[in-house]
Design a protein around this motif. Structure first.
Motif, mmCIF file in Angstrom:
data_model
loop_
_atom_site.group_PDB
_atom_site.id
_atom_site.type_symbol
_atom_site.label_atom_id
_atom_site.label_comp_id
_atom_site.label_asym_id
_atom_site.label_seq_id
_atom_site.Cartn_x
_atom_site.Cartn_y
_atom_site.Cartn_z
ATOM 1 N N LYS A 1 2.514 43.710 -24.620
ATOM 2 C CA LYS A 1 2.627 43.556 -22.779
ATOM 3 C C LYS A 1 2.412 42.641 -22.607
ATOM 4 O O LYS A 1 4.013 41.607 -22.322
ATOM 5 C CB LYS A 1 1.899 44.562 -22.512
ATOM 6 C CG LYS A 1 3.222 46.258 -22.740
ATOM 7 C CD LYS A 1 1.553 46.985 -22.082
ATOM 8 C CE LYS A 1 2.624 48.479 -22.019
ATOM 9 N NZ LYS A 1 1.695 49.822 -21.360
ATOM 10 N N ALA B 1 5.595 39.290 -21.610
ATOM 11 C CA ALA B 1 5.388 39.243 -19.568
ATOM 12 C C ALA B 1 5.807 37.243 -19.449
ATOM 13 O O ALA B 1 5.016 36.736 -20.142
ATOM 14 C CB ALA B 1 4.378 39.380 -19.358
ATOM 15 N N ASP C 1 8.412 39.021 -14.019
ATOM 16 C CA ASP C 1 7.472 40.615 -14.132
ATOM 17 C C ASP C 1 6.383 40.331 -13.385
ATOM 18 O O ASP C 1 6.028 41.389 -12.885
ATOM 19 C CB ASP C 1 6.779 40.525 -15.916
ATOM 20 C CG ASP C 1 7.863 40.833 -16.664
ATOM 21 O OD1 ASP C 1 9.137 41.482 -17.063
ATOM 22 O OD2 ASP C 1 8.597 39.841 -17.839
ATOM 23 N N PHE C 2 6.159 39.157 -13.046
ATOM 24 C CA PHE C 2 5.182 39.226 -11.920
ATOM 25 C C PHE C 2 4.939 37.473 -11.314
ATOM 26 O O PHE C 2 5.308 36.209 -12.125
ATOM 27 C CB PHE C 2 3.837 39.273 -11.884
ATOM 28 C CG PHE C 2 3.003 40.046 -10.925
ATOM 29 C CD1 PHE C 2 2.411 42.354 -11.777
ATOM 30 C CD2 PHE C 2 2.646 39.952 -10.217
ATOM 31 C CE1 PHE C 2 2.162 42.156 -11.191
ATOM 32 C CE2 PHE C 2 1.909 40.691 -8.794
ATOM 33 C CZ PHE C 2 1.830 42.097 -10.377
ATOM 34 N N GLN D 1 10.611 41.850 -6.176
ATOM 35 C CA GLN D 1 9.323 41.352 -7.460
ATOM 36 C C GLN D 1 8.516 41.773 -7.664
ATOM 37 O O GLN D 1 7.946 42.236 -6.367
ATOM 38 C CB GLN D 1 9.328 38.968 -7.277
ATOM 39 C CG GLN D 1 10.522 38.823 -7.501
ATOM 40 C CD GLN D 1 11.299 38.483 -9.053
ATOM 41 O OE1 GLN D 1 10.699 38.509 -9.975
ATOM 42 N NE2 GLN D 1 12.508 37.567 -9.283
ATOM 43 N N ASN D 2 7.460 41.145 -8.478
ATOM 44 C CA ASN D 2 6.464 41.991 -8.439
ATOM 45 C C ASN D 2 5.064 41.043 -7.994
ATOM 46 O O ASN D 2 6.016 39.802 -8.519
ATOM 47 C CB ASN D 2 5.354 42.476 -9.853
ATOM 48 C CG ASN D 2 6.366 44.077 -10.037
ATOM 49 O OD1 ASN D 2 6.206 44.938 -9.283
ATOM 50 N ND2 ASN D 2 6.712 43.776 -11.165
ATOM 51 N N ASN E 1 -3.634 44.124 -14.858
ATOM 52 C CA ASN E 1 -3.452 45.336 -14.881
ATOM 53 C C ASN E 1 -2.962 46.023 -14.936
ATOM 54 O O ASN E 1 -1.650 46.701 -15.067
ATOM 55 C CB ASN E 1 -5.018 45.686 -13.981
ATOM 56 C CG ASN E 1 -6.631 45.979 -14.324
ATOM 57 O OD1 ASN E 1 -6.398 46.756 -15.324
ATOM 58 N ND2 ASN E 1 -7.011 44.524 -14.049
ATOM 59 N N THR E 2 -1.506 44.956 -13.800
ATOM 60 C CA THR E 2 -0.386 45.620 -13.819
ATOM 61 C C THR E 2 0.240 46.002 -14.827
ATOM 62 O O THR E 2 1.234 46.724 -15.302
ATOM 63 C CB THR E 2 0.125 45.305 -12.183
ATOM 64 O OG1 THR E 2 -0.712 45.498 -11.457
ATOM 65 C CG2 THR E 2 1.565 45.787 -11.983
ATOM 66 N N LEU E 3 0.354 45.062 -15.016
ATOM 67 C CA LEU E 3 1.714 44.845 -16.788
ATOM 68 C C LEU E 3 1.015 45.550 -17.719
ATOM 69 O O LEU E 3 2.244 46.553 -18.356
ATOM 70 C CB LEU E 3 0.691 43.873 -16.841
ATOM 71 C CG LEU E 3 2.045 41.887 -16.222
ATOM 72 C CD1 LEU E 3 1.573 40.755 -16.769
ATOM 73 C CD2 LEU E 3 3.099 42.495 -16.336
ATOM 74 N N SER F 1 -0.564 48.983 -17.389
ATOM 75 C CA SER F 1 -0.529 49.611 -16.977
ATOM 76 C C SER F 1 1.010 50.193 -17.022
ATOM 77 O O SER F 1 1.511 51.312 -16.612
ATOM 78 C CB SER F 1 -0.907 50.319 -15.498
ATOM 79 O OG SER F 1 -0.007 49.720 -14.417
ATOM 80 N N ARG F 2 2.063 49.228 -17.358
ATOM 81 C CA ARG F 2 3.046 49.961 -17.242
ATOM 82 C C ARG F 2 4.278 50.593 -18.288
ATOM 83 O O ARG F 2 2.889 50.514 -19.641
ATOM 84 C CB ARG F 2 4.507 48.958 -17.123
ATOM 85 C CG ARG F 2 4.536 48.035 -15.752
ATOM 86 C CD ARG F 2 5.054 46.386 -15.830
ATOM 87 N NE ARG F 2 5.364 46.429 -14.781
ATOM 88 C CZ ARG F 2 6.043 44.790 -14.898
ATOM 89 N NH1 ARG F 2 6.319 44.225 -15.508
ATOM 90 N NH2 ARG F 2 5.294 44.247 -12.761
#
Length: 238
Positions: free
Chosen positions: A18, A22, A114-115, A138-139, A233-235, A237-238
């Protein structure tokens, strides 16, 4: 052993994949941004765009990762790119030596990241980066004021609407309100009150800078690590 083996033990092959897939942009490579970029690189982010138009200055040495006697006068984006490649030679890296303003903010936030990590310390570009990031869904995680603070345990990650006791966050909220945005932006901030003695008012004030705030070595670094942790952590958790 491979350099990512210990990360693999923690997040597994799926997590590593993941992160490898990204694409993260880091805007601003000063006290906060350089630490955020490095933590992202060490975690295994596969593609990064890093942006800064400044050069390393002697006054950066008390807090900035890339500020050394050997790098004084060099472009921050070049020094950071060398460091990231030295950590992960396989990373796909796009260093941009540009000052974010006007049309290039619109163009950069329209790209499929992605971020985005906002570590800009100049008011107008920061506000408009946040504005157009929201417009483009956007994140993004944005760093508020790290200066004048001593206690990392007080740092929080929350929505900008819930930030308080931070002068930078106050002015950013105020400007964003005029643009119709009141929430929906994740920020790293500290409610720790700043001693007036730690602030020097600039003799030549501008719309983007009215004062210089004292800093201690570890606080911008911790802010940067908080930004990187939120992205990772966000990436995952997807």
């Amino acid at each position: 052993m491979e350099w990512q083996d210990r990360t693999r033990l923690l997040i597994g092959d799926e997590g590593l994949e993941k992160l490898r897939k990204a694409h993260v942009m880091v805007a601003g490579l000063g006290g906060v941004g350089a630490y955020a970029a490095e933590q992202l690189a060490r975690a295994g982010i596969g593609k990064m765009t890093i942006i800064d138009s400044d050069v390393v200055n002697t006054t950066n040495k008390n807090r900035q990762l890339i500020a050394l006697d050997s790098t004084i006068g060099r472009k921050k984006v070049e020094v950071m790119a060398e460091r990231i490649h030295d950590i992960n030679p396989d990373i796909e890296l796009e260093p941009l030596d540009i000052y974010l303003k006007d049309q290039n903010i619109i163009d950069i936030t329209a790209r499929p990241f992605d971020f985005i990590v906002d570590a800009i310390d100049t008011m107008a570009p920061k506000v408009f980066l946040l504005y157009y990031a929201v417009q483009n869904k956007q994140n993004i995680v944005s760093c508020m004021g790290a200066g004048g603070r001593f206690h990392p345990e007080k740092i929080e990650i929350t929505d900008i609407s819930k930030s308080y006791n931070c002068r930078l966050a106050f002015y950013i909220r105020k400007r964003l309100h005029h643009l119709g945005i009141r929430e929906g932006i994740t920020v790293v901030f500290s409610p720790e009150k700043v001693d007036d003695k730690a602030v020097t008012v600039e003799e030549e004030q501008t719309a983007n800078k009215v004062a210089t705030v004292g800093t201690v070595s570890y606080m911008p670094a911790v802010f940067g690590c908080f930004c990187a942790s939120h992205v990772i952590n966000t990436l995952l958790s997807r």
